[in-house]
Scaffold this active site. Sequence first.
Site, PDB file in Angstrom:
ATOM      1  N   ARG A  25      23.476   6.612  53.885  1.00  0.00           N
ATOM      2  CA  ARG A  25      24.300   6.200  53.064  1.00  0.00           C
ATOM      3  C   ARG A  25      24.917   7.807  52.088  1.00  0.00           C
ATOM      4  O   ARG A  25      26.014   7.484  51.812  1.00  0.00           O
ATOM      5  CB  ARG A  25      23.763   5.403  51.622  1.00  0.00           C
ATOM      6  CG  ARG A  25      23.887   3.804  52.074  1.00  0.00           C
ATOM      7  CD  ARG A  25      23.241   2.896  51.170  1.00  0.00           C
ATOM      8  NE  ARG A  25      23.694   3.129  50.029  1.00  0.00           N
ATOM      9  CZ  ARG A  25      24.860   2.511  49.418  1.00  0.00           C
ATOM     10  NH1 ARG A  25      25.415   1.660  50.425  1.00  0.00           N
ATOM     11  NH2 ARG A  25      25.348   2.744  48.281  1.00  0.00           N
ATOM     12  N   ALA A  26      24.085   8.658  52.130  1.00  0.00           N
ATOM     13  CA  ALA A  26      24.719   9.752  51.548  1.00  0.00           C
ATOM     14  C   ALA A  26      26.016  10.361  52.307  1.00  0.00           C
ATOM     15  O   ALA A  26      26.577  11.222  51.807  1.00  0.00           O
ATOM     16  CB  ALA A  26      23.633  10.859  51.539  1.00  0.00           C
ATOM     17  N   ASN A  84      13.943   6.666  12.797  1.00  0.00           N
ATOM     18  CA  ASN A  84      15.275   6.712  13.175  1.00  0.00           C
ATOM     19  C   ASN A  84      16.200   6.138  12.234  1.00  0.00           C
ATOM     20  O   ASN A  84      15.835   5.213  11.507  1.00  0.00           O
ATOM     21  CB  ASN A  84      15.185   5.873  14.437  1.00  0.00           C
ATOM     22  CG  ASN A  84      16.399   6.060  15.607  1.00  0.00           C
ATOM     23  OD1 ASN A  84      17.508   6.191  14.704  1.00  0.00           O
ATOM     24  ND2 ASN A  84      16.285   6.136  16.600  1.00  0.00           N
ATOM     25  N   SER A 170      22.358  10.830  22.520  1.00  0.00           N
ATOM     26  CA  SER A 170      23.441  10.753  21.814  1.00  0.00           C
ATOM     27  C   SER A 170      23.746  11.934  21.013  1.00  0.00           C
ATOM     28  O   SER A 170      24.727  12.220  20.468  1.00  0.00           O
ATOM     29  CB  SER A 170      23.521   9.557  20.853  1.00  0.00           C
ATOM     30  OG  SER A 170      22.228   9.509  20.093  1.00  0.00           O
ATOM     31  N   HIS A 175      15.208  15.957  21.500  1.00  0.00           N
ATOM     32  CA  HIS A 175      14.328  14.879  21.056  1.00  0.00           C
ATOM     33  C   HIS A 175      13.820  13.831  22.011  1.00  0.00           C
ATOM     34  O   HIS A 175      14.345  13.766  22.978  1.00  0.00           O
ATOM     35  CB  HIS A 175      15.123  14.348  19.679  1.00  0.00           C
ATOM     36  CG  HIS A 175      16.422  13.515  20.243  1.00  0.00           C
ATOM     37  ND1 HIS A 175      17.517  14.186  20.824  1.00  0.00           N
ATOM     38  CD2 HIS A 175      16.425  12.182  20.358  1.00  0.00           C
ATOM     39  CE1 HIS A 175      18.182  13.045  21.137  1.00  0.00           C
ATOM     40  NE2 HIS A 175      17.491  11.932  20.990  1.00  0.00           N
ATOM     41  N   CYS A 208      -5.848   5.778  40.833  1.00  0.00           N
ATOM     42  CA  CYS A 208      -6.821   6.831  41.250  1.00  0.00           C
ATOM     43  C   CYS A 208      -6.681   6.867  42.933  1.00  0.00           C
ATOM     44  O   CYS A 208      -6.772   7.756  43.594  1.00  0.00           O
ATOM     45  CB  CYS A 208      -8.047   6.116  40.900  1.00  0.00           C
ATOM     46  SG  CYS A 208      -8.713   6.401  39.369  1.00  0.00           S
ATOM     47  N   HIS A 302      -4.119   3.256  34.102  1.00  0.00           N
ATOM     48  CA  HIS A 302      -4.428   4.865  34.397  1.00  0.00           C
ATOM     49  C   HIS A 302      -3.067   5.448  34.033  1.00  0.00           C
ATOM     50  O   HIS A 302      -2.008   5.074  34.575  1.00  0.00           O
ATOM     51  CB  HIS A 302      -4.549   5.099  35.889  1.00  0.00           C
ATOM     52  CG  HIS A 302      -4.643   6.501  36.190  1.00  0.00           C
ATOM     53  ND1 HIS A 302      -5.988   6.886  37.222  1.00  0.00           N
ATOM     54  CD2 HIS A 302      -4.338   7.855  36.156  1.00  0.00           C
ATOM     55  CE1 HIS A 302      -5.894   8.273  37.436  1.00  0.00           C
ATOM     56  NE2 HIS A 302      -4.887   8.708  36.796  1.00  0.00           N
TER      57      HIS A 302
END
EC number: 2.7.7.12
Length: 344
Positions: A25-26, A84, A170, A175, A208, A302
Site C-alpha cells: 500500500r506504500a 490543568n 496544543s 509536557h 512475560c 505487566h
Amino acid sequence: MNMKDDPQLRRDPVTGRWVLIAPQRAQRPINLPGHAPTHRTNGERHPCPFCPGQEADTPNEVYAVRDTGTAPDGPGWHLRIVPNMYPAVRPDVDAPAPATADLFVTAPAFGTAEVLIDCAQHYDDPTQLSDKQFADVFRAYRARMTALAADPRLAHVSVFKNVGAEAGASLGHLHSQMIATPVVPELLRTELSCAAEHFGRTGRCVFCALVRDELADGARVVARSERFVIVTAFAPRFAYEMWLLPVAHEPRYEALTDYGADELAALLKRVLVALDRVQNAPAYNWFLHTSPLRTGELPHYHWHLEVLPRTARPAGLEWGFGCHITTVAPEQAAAELRDALPKS
Ligand SMILES: [Zn+2]
Ligand SMILES: [Zn+2]
Ligand SMILES: [Zn+2]
C-alpha cells in the site's frame, strides 16, 4: 509481488485486536496534500504559560523539582506538575454513583487532570532533555501516581504525552498529562481482561511470554538494557509503534526504582532519536499502561509504555471497524530503528 510484501492479518497477542500489515500500500498513488506524515509542528502561544516567570498563568503546583530555598509557584524549578487550566475531569464534583440498569446514564466528570511541565527550558522535543531531566519525568509520574492512589475514589491514572500538534499537543513546551478517574479506561480494561484470560489458560503473564519470545527471536527488538527492552509491536496500529517493557515481571509502574528510571530514560531517549532520524521527527504520543490503583501485585499484568508515532492518518477502516493498516512491517521498522540508534 514477492512473499515478503504479501499482506498479513495479525492478531495482537495481548488484546486479540486484529491489524493488517500491507507493505504494498506504500506504493499506491497519493495525490491529496497533507496525506503523508510530515515533520511535526507546534501549536505555539506567546508568551508561553509553561516558561519560568509565567507561573501566575498556571494553577498552583502540586509537585515540583526545585532548587533548594526557592518558593513554590515562582522561578527556580526544573519540573512542575500543576492542575490543568482546562480539565476534562474535575475533583470538585461528586464521584459517580454505582451503575444502574438505565439505558442512558450520566455521571459527573469526577477526577483530576494535571499537567507535568518537563523542563524549565522552552524545549519542544523530548530528545533535547538531558538524561537527568528525562529520568525526572519518569520519577514524577511515579510520585504523582503514588500520591493519587491515596484517594479511594480514584481507580486509575492515565499518563500520556503528546509530541507535536498533529499528535494533539496544543502547546509546544514539553509536557505530559496525568488524568485520574474513578473508572478504568476501555483499552486498559481490555488489556487486563485479556491478560487475565491468558494467565488462566497458561499460568503465565502474557507480557512475560512476549518479552521472552521477542528477546529469543530478536527481529523486532529495537534496543535493550539490563532491565528494559523496546520492541516494535508485532501487530501495530501505526508503523513504528513501539512498546517498552520491563524484562522482569513488574505489575505496577509505581514500583519503578530511581535507578530503573535512569535506565528507562536513557534507553527510551536513544530510541526516540532513532525514530526522529528514520521518520523525520514525526508527531507521536506515548502512554503508560499499568495496573489500576491499589490492585496489588497482579500475577497476569505487566506495566509497559507504548509509543505511537503518527505515521499515517486513520481512515474509514480504522475509525469504523478498529482494523488498522500499516505499510511498514514491524520487522523492517525495527531494523531501520536499530541502524539509526545513536552510539550509547
Ligand atoms: Zn515555554
Ligand atoms: Zn509479566
Ligand atoms: Zn498496553
